[in-house]
Motif scaffolding. Structure first.
Motif, PDB file in Angstrom:
ATOM      1  N   ARG A 259       0.830  -1.211   0.000  1.00  0.00           N
ATOM      2  CA  ARG A 259       0.000   0.000   0.000  1.00  0.00           C
ATOM      3  C   ARG A 259       0.862   1.258   0.000  1.00  0.00           C
ATOM      4  NH1 ARG A 259      -2.570   2.969   4.144  1.00  0.00           N
ATOM      5  NH2 ARG A 259      -2.134   1.375   5.733  1.00  0.00           N
ATOM      6  N   LEU A 260       1.947   1.241   0.762  1.00  0.00           N
ATOM      7  CA  LEU A 260       2.861   2.381   0.774  1.00  0.00           C
ATOM      8  C   LEU A 260       3.456   2.610  -0.610  1.00  0.00           C
ATOM      9  CD1 LEU A 260       4.587   4.575   2.048  1.00  0.00           C
ATOM     10  CD2 LEU A 260       6.066   2.792   3.003  1.00  0.00           C
ATOM     11  N   ASP A 261       3.813   1.553  -1.297  1.00  0.00           N
ATOM     12  CA  ASP A 261       4.330   1.658  -2.663  1.00  0.00           C
ATOM     13  C   ASP A 261       3.295   2.308  -3.573  1.00  0.00           C
ATOM     14  OD1 ASP A 261       5.252   1.146  -5.308  1.00  0.00           O
ATOM     15  OD2 ASP A 261       6.361  -0.607  -4.634  1.00  0.00           O
ATOM     16  N   ARG A 262       2.068   1.829  -3.525  1.00  0.00           N
ATOM     17  CA  ARG A 262       1.003   2.382  -4.384  1.00  0.00           C
ATOM     18  C   ARG A 262       0.750   3.851  -4.075  1.00  0.00           C
ATOM     19  NH1 ARG A 262      -1.510  -2.543  -2.971  1.00  0.00           N
ATOM     20  NH2 ARG A 262      -2.884  -1.465  -1.495  1.00  0.00           N
ATOM     21  N   GLU A 263       0.646   4.190  -2.802  1.00  0.00           N
ATOM     22  CA  GLU A 263       0.304   5.566  -2.436  1.00  0.00           C
ATOM     23  C   GLU A 263       1.462   6.530  -2.708  1.00  0.00           C
ATOM     24  OE1 GLU A 263      -1.800   6.369   1.119  1.00  0.00           O
ATOM     25  OE2 GLU A 263      -2.947   4.502   1.050  1.00  0.00           O
TER      26      GLU A 263
ATOM     27  N   GLN B 248       8.517  12.308  -7.331  1.00  0.00           N
ATOM     28  CA  GLN B 248       9.728  11.496  -7.490  1.00  0.00           C
ATOM     29  C   GLN B 248       9.601  10.105  -6.838  1.00  0.00           C
ATOM     30  OE1 GLN B 248      12.510  14.591  -5.861  1.00  0.00           O
ATOM     31  NE2 GLN B 248      13.499  14.393  -7.856  1.00  0.00           N
ATOM     32  N   PRO B 249       8.552   9.346  -7.185  1.00  0.00           N
ATOM     33  CA  PRO B 249       8.388   8.016  -6.586  1.00  0.00           C
ATOM     34  C   PRO B 249       9.517   7.054  -6.929  1.00  0.00           C
ATOM     35  CG  PRO B 249       6.878   8.312  -8.439  1.00  0.00           C
ATOM     36  CD  PRO B 249       7.474   9.662  -8.136  1.00  0.00           C
ATOM     37  N   ARG B 250      10.333   7.393  -7.914  1.00  0.00           N
ATOM     38  CA  ARG B 250      11.493   6.562  -8.255  1.00  0.00           C
ATOM     39  C   ARG B 250      12.462   6.451  -7.084  1.00  0.00           C
ATOM     40  NH1 ARG B 250      16.560   7.462 -10.932  1.00  0.00           N
ATOM     41  NH2 ARG B 250      17.140   5.734 -12.310  1.00  0.00           N
ATOM     42  N   MET B 251      12.381   7.395  -6.141  1.00  0.00           N
ATOM     43  CA  MET B 251      13.259   7.365  -4.967  1.00  0.00           C
ATOM     44  C   MET B 251      12.905   6.224  -4.012  1.00  0.00           C
ATOM     45  SD  MET B 251      13.462  11.467  -4.214  1.00  0.00           S
ATOM     46  CE  MET B 251      14.244  11.247  -2.612  1.00  0.00           C
ATOM     47  N   LEU B 252      11.723   5.634  -4.173  1.00  0.00           N
ATOM     48  CA  LEU B 252      11.311   4.526  -3.316  1.00  0.00           C
ATOM     49  C   LEU B 252      12.205   3.308  -3.548  1.00  0.00           C
ATOM     50  CD1 LEU B 252       8.629   4.087  -1.473  1.00  0.00           C
ATOM     51  CD2 LEU B 252       7.934   2.603  -3.351  1.00  0.00           C
ATOM     52  N   SER B 253      12.563   2.618  -2.486  1.00  0.00           N
ATOM     53  CA  SER B 253      13.389   1.418  -2.642  1.00  0.00           C
ATOM     54  C   SER B 253      12.693   0.365  -3.488  1.00  0.00           C
ATOM     55  CB  SER B 253      13.743   0.834  -1.265  1.00  0.00           C
ATOM     56  OG  SER B 253      14.693   1.624  -0.604  1.00  0.00           O
ATOM     57  N   GLY B 254      11.406   0.175  -3.283  1.00  0.00           N
ATOM     58  CA  GLY B 254      10.649  -0.780  -4.079  1.00  0.00           C
ATOM     59  C   GLY B 254      10.786  -2.205  -3.580  1.00  0.00           C
TER      60      GLY B 254
END
Length: 214
Positions: free
Chosen positions: A23-27, A34-40
């Motif tokens: 859910r954190l990834d989606r939100e 800059q969601p690319r900064m997310l570790s994923g």
């Protein structure tokens, strides 16, 4: 850094993150710049696995963003352990804190807003680290490293993210400040006799540094 079909196969055979992380990834992708900064998912599972191997008592994260990597790292904390995560962006605080509060780690995550260069020197002597994750201002990486290296427990691990910088560090034609800074940082750690290193071509490059037991 691998072709897409192989990457998908690897991800398909990697244990998935839990519902909160999904859910954190989606939100993050829907609401945050800059969601690319997310570790994923893939890198996040690696961080979780490394933390579980180490079973750290104290973790430091420099650069929280929306909290994905902190939650992954917290999965390996031993009972009674704590994770300190520092970020300079106060605009993300309420979003990030909401996910920390919804997690099983809400009591063990110490989330602080401010400059890590100012906060780390003020930590009391109980804050020595078994695991550090550096993912903030790229030009300040050497400063962060110097601030934490003397607080590392023997056998502790420092993980530095984005050290390949879209593979720019391998192209001698690219000479911008951040690329050169990361080249210098990678060499600085490589030359440090107190540590041993392995640079993994995962996502944007993870430099894993283990502090030797002297």
């Amino acid at each position: 850094m691998v072709e897409e079909k192989t990457e998908k196969y690897c991800l398909a055979h990697t244990s998935p993150p839990g519902e909160l992380l999904q859910r954190l990834d989606r939100e993050t992708h829907a609401k945050i710049l800059q969601p690319r900064m997310l570790s994923g998912a893939y890198q996040g599972r690696l961080l979780s696995m490394l933390s579980k191997f180490l079973q750290p008592t104290h973790i430091l994260e420099i650069g929280t963003y929306t909290g994905y990597s902190a939650l992954c790292l917290a999965e390996g904390l031993r009972p009674g352990g704590r994770l300190l995560t520092i970020d300079i962006n106060e605009e993300l605080e309420s979003f990030t804190r909401s996910f920390f509060d919804a997690s099983d780690y809400r009591e063990v995550i110490d989330y602080r807003i401010g400059n890590a260069r100012d906060i780390i020197p003020t930590l009391n002597t109980e804050w020595t680290f078994d695991l550090v994750f550096i993912d903030a201002d790229k030009l300040a990486y050497p400063v962060y490293y110097d601030l934490v290296i003397d607080r590392m427990n023997p056998g502790g691990v420092i993980i530095s993210d984005n050290v390949l910088w879209d593979q720019k560090v391998t192209d001698d034609q690219i000479q911008d400040k951040k690329t050169n800074g990361l080249r210098a940082y990678n060499q600085y750690l490589h030359d440090d006799p107190r540590t041993e290193n392995i640079l993994l071509p995962i996502r944007d490059g993870l430099l894993i540094t283990r502090v030797k037991t002297l």
